[in-house]
Design a protein around this motif. Sequence first.
Motif, PDB file in Angstrom:
ATOM      1  N   CYS A  39       0.828  -1.214   0.000  1.00  0.00           N
ATOM      2  CA  CYS A  39       0.000   0.000   0.000  1.00  0.00           C
ATOM      3  C   CYS A  39       0.867   1.271   0.000  1.00  0.00           C
ATOM      4  O   CYS A  39       1.812   1.396   0.782  1.00  0.00           O
ATOM      5  CB  CYS A  39      -0.902  -0.023   1.237  1.00  0.00           C
ATOM      6  N   TYR A  94       0.182   4.204   1.030  1.00  0.00           N
ATOM      7  CA  TYR A  94       0.148   4.971   2.286  1.00  0.00           C
ATOM      8  C   TYR A  94       1.267   4.471   3.198  1.00  0.00           C
ATOM      9  O   TYR A  94       1.964   5.245   3.842  1.00  0.00           O
ATOM     10  CB  TYR A  94      -1.184   4.747   3.012  1.00  0.00           C
ATOM     11  N   ILE A 152     -10.358  -1.639   8.572  1.00  0.00           N
ATOM     12  CA  ILE A 152     -10.265  -1.141   7.193  1.00  0.00           C
ATOM     13  C   ILE A 152      -9.524  -2.139   6.316  1.00  0.00           C
ATOM     14  O   ILE A 152      -9.799  -2.259   5.141  1.00  0.00           O
ATOM     15  CB  ILE A 152      -9.617   0.256   7.124  1.00  0.00           C
ATOM     16  N   CYS A 153      -8.567  -2.821   6.891  1.00  0.00           N
ATOM     17  CA  CYS A 153      -7.816  -3.832   6.134  1.00  0.00           C
ATOM     18  C   CYS A 153      -6.895  -4.584   7.094  1.00  0.00           C
ATOM     19  O   CYS A 153      -6.703  -4.157   8.235  1.00  0.00           O
ATOM     20  CB  CYS A 153      -6.977  -3.174   5.047  1.00  0.00           C
ATOM     21  N   VAL A 158      -2.973  -2.798   7.451  1.00  0.00           N
ATOM     22  CA  VAL A 158      -2.525  -1.896   8.520  1.00  0.00           C
ATOM     23  C   VAL A 158      -1.789  -2.654   9.620  1.00  0.00           C
ATOM     24  O   VAL A 158      -0.896  -2.106  10.258  1.00  0.00           O
ATOM     25  CB  VAL A 158      -3.674  -1.048   9.126  1.00  0.00           C
ATOM     26  N   TRP A 196       1.755  -3.197   8.488  1.00  0.00           N
ATOM     27  CA  TRP A 196       2.361  -1.854   8.489  1.00  0.00           C
ATOM     28  C   TRP A 196       2.716  -1.457   9.932  1.00  0.00           C
ATOM     29  O   TRP A 196       3.833  -1.017  10.216  1.00  0.00           O
ATOM     30  CB  TRP A 196       1.372  -0.911   7.827  1.00  0.00           C
ATOM     31  N   LEU A 239     -10.798   5.295  -2.534  1.00  0.00           N
ATOM     32  CA  LEU A 239     -10.039   6.462  -2.079  1.00  0.00           C
ATOM     33  C   LEU A 239      -9.859   7.451  -3.229  1.00  0.00           C
ATOM     34  O   LEU A 239      -9.903   7.060  -4.398  1.00  0.00           O
ATOM     35  CB  LEU A 239      -8.629   6.032  -1.620  1.00  0.00           C
ATOM     36  N   SER A 248      -3.286   0.003  -4.719  1.00  0.00           N
ATOM     37  CA  SER A 248      -2.754  -0.124  -3.365  1.00  0.00           C
ATOM     38  C   SER A 248      -3.767  -0.683  -2.375  1.00  0.00           C
ATOM     39  O   SER A 248      -3.393  -1.118  -1.301  1.00  0.00           O
ATOM     40  CB  SER A 248      -2.343   1.249  -2.848  1.00  0.00           C
ATOM     41  N   CYS A 249      -5.033  -0.590  -2.709  1.00  0.00           N
ATOM     42  CA  CYS A 249      -6.030  -0.926  -1.685  1.00  0.00           C
ATOM     43  C   CYS A 249      -6.900  -2.091  -2.122  1.00  0.00           C
ATOM     44  O   CYS A 249      -7.974  -1.904  -2.701  1.00  0.00           O
ATOM     45  CB  CYS A 249      -6.887   0.300  -1.362  1.00  0.00           C
ATOM     46  N   HIS A 274      -3.933   5.586  -4.988  1.00  0.00           N
ATOM     47  CA  HIS A 274      -4.266   6.820  -4.273  1.00  0.00           C
ATOM     48  C   HIS A 274      -3.052   7.715  -4.020  1.00  0.00           C
ATOM     49  O   HIS A 274      -3.179   8.915  -3.888  1.00  0.00           O
ATOM     50  CB  HIS A 274      -5.007   6.527  -2.966  1.00  0.00           C
TER      51      HIS A 274
END
Lengths: 441, 364
Positions: free
Chosen positions: A125, A127, A157-158, A161, A164, A303, A387-388, A417
């Motif tokens: 991702c 982000y 959300i996923c 994260v 990450w 997004l 990415s998402c 995004h």
Amino acid sequence: MSLRDSLMYHLNVSLLGHGALRIQRIKAQMTMNRQGWWHHEHLNPPPVTSAWLKELISRHYLKGRWITGTQKVAWVTSGAPIEFLKALGYYLIYPENHGAVCGIRRVGDEKCKVAEHAGWSRDICSYARTDIGTILSGKTPVGKLPKPDLLVCCTNICQTVLYWYQVLAQQFKVPLILIDTPFLYSKAPEHALDFVEKQIQYAIETAEKVAGVSMEPKRLRHVTELSHDAVDLWNRIMHTGRARPAPFLAFDEFIHMAPIVEMRGDQATVDYYRALLAELEARIKNGTGALKEEKKRVLWDNLPIWFVVRKFGNLLASRGVALVASTYTNAWGELADLIDPHHPIESMAKCYIHPILNRGTGQKLQTMKTMIEDYEVDGVLLHSDRSCKPYSIGQMDQQSILLKQLGIPALLLEADHNDSRVLSWEQSENRLQAFFEVLGV
Amino acid sequence: MSDPLNIPSRKEVLSDYQSSGQDFVAVYPIHYHRALLRAHDLMPVELWGPSQYSTTSADAHLQAYTCSVVRCGLSFALDGGLEKARAIIVPHSCDSLQGLGSVFLDFIQPKTPVLTLYVPRGRREMDVEFFARELMALDKSLAKITGKRPSEKMLHSFIDNEQKADSAMEAVLNNRIRIPMSNRQFYELMRTRQYVAAEKFEKLARDTLESMQQDNRTDCSHKLVISGLVPEPAELLSVMDDAGLTVVWDDTACIGRRIYPETDDADPYVRMARSILGAPPDSALGSSVEARLAHLLDLTRNKQAQGVVFWSVKFCEPELFYLPQLSRGLELAGIRTLLLEVDISEPASAQVQTRLEAFAESLT
Ligand code: SF4
Ligand code: SF4
């Protein structure tokens, strides 16, 4: 808290910073109130309240620059329950929001490249890459990001994260609180709700230990009330897009959503949204749309493509296409009714397990269908965000159902995004032109 | 090195099931408990791909940036590969499998029932409690399909069998250096665990142990640990053989990370849940980088491995996030690392093969 840190904070933030930012806002508002200041072929001037937004965001990041040593800092995922952290006095950083800031300022690629150079794949991702790149380079357009004392990761959300935040935990060597929200393929089972509630309780205990303070139930209720009010106002702001012409576009929401994500639970957010809503309602009364001429209305899914938000907005505006709503910004408003300040923890569990990204792709299609009706939409733009995956998987079926069953023009746009290297603008523009033709503009 | 064991292929086993009227369930990666299915008289057959399978049918549903494990798996289902299964189970292992489960349930809606299982990402007592209830819910869904209501005693007995199979697998891995098999054969044997009954696997493993040498093999010039998702395409194992690389431990999600510890809780659901959540560190179970690094360092030290090969599937975020910090930690400890990124729908590229050969040379 050291005396020096405290003095520096009050001097730079409370005294000089706030004063300077307020003056900037007043000046900007005076300009915006002046006749003839705005020159755009297709768009009407933005709400005057926008100047307040700039002040709010700048204040938030200014605070972050000087916060170390004065307040505990938590880094949190965008969908995480934060009311308990606010009530315990944490200052919050949302790496995803910071990622969006980097995207808008067009420095996302630069940060991603730093992370890639250090070994992180281009397939993760953007982000996360933006965030890792920011940490490794120490550079950010907002000045400085304070180091976290605590990490809070909610998987609503996923799952991305969590990986990450494991990277962050390894980097900063600070505790990581996990709030694992079982994915809802259908109705939330009782054991999933219990599980989330228990984790929130446990998260509070951990956050108390790190902060060295105990939770005051009254304070938690107050923050939850503010959170509820802000979410409710945000919902009403988005609903103004139902008016014809729409006074506020999803492009505006992408920018004005910052407080609902990162300053939920603050009085300032409630005040700001109240003022924005009043201004938009006045525009509806006057019949002032965001576009000078609104010909067609479109819904956005996924997004934003942060690095071309404005360019995209101008392109649509030039054809009289109003992007009146988005499933993305809607996600921060649709659960308003589930927040109950009198039962903060139970209601948090219920609310935070239900965001759009934690429910099946069929549910998302259902949300789109409802929005298509409510906003009287003529077409749908689905951003297939490389990415998402949680947001994007399912879009191909959604698109084909929108087209075949509902007869709604729907375009799937391949992009990312935050990583501009993924987007071919010429190709996207061509596809959009074809989409406009289908819409008849 | 010959194949003294007559390792049954997946195709043979499936055709046996079909000819004998044995019901089976297709299970996508990664974690679930086989005993629960066995107690319903259902044989689990896992679907890690299939490798080198055309993704054309899935292309109408999944974007190209979805990993090949999911794209191959969906294509196979859409092409009718799972029609004979009594059910399809999609454990929630990552965002892509979450998407697959949801696309199945909401849009494709195959005739074969699709069941999901949420695997929690923590290892706290509350995670065990939740997972036990999740397994109980799966049990109820299976009961609707099979009409069976397995007793606690029956569940315990199947759990015992699985534990025996897992410890046999561990023993085989522990003795890998004395087993006269190529990497390719060795993996064929280990991967039978994905489609044969626990009892059958245990026998295969015990037979392997009986046939092993007294002393360590002398033909292993370089020892390695493989980490990642699934060792596909399997030709790369032959490239390793040719390059004199011997896999001495497996840390892939399909094998080594599913050697579940023994548990003895009185409640069979809690027992299954605790066992799965006690698995070795795994990205799909939300493990920390620290835990995964410590585990890999332990393995390489204990097995005297000189290198770790991260065998990753393109677009597999769960693995990709960890790699830089894991590689750095291992390199600091003097362990060489190599990242191989593959698309399992395609044969191994010449470039990947060359990198593997170059890696073998670098260990010399
Ligand atoms: S994968 Fe999607 S939901 Fe998750 S952090 Fe990235 S953009 Fe957000
Ligand atoms: S390869 Fe990775 S992304 Fe694909 S299904 Fe497996 S865990 Fe998920």
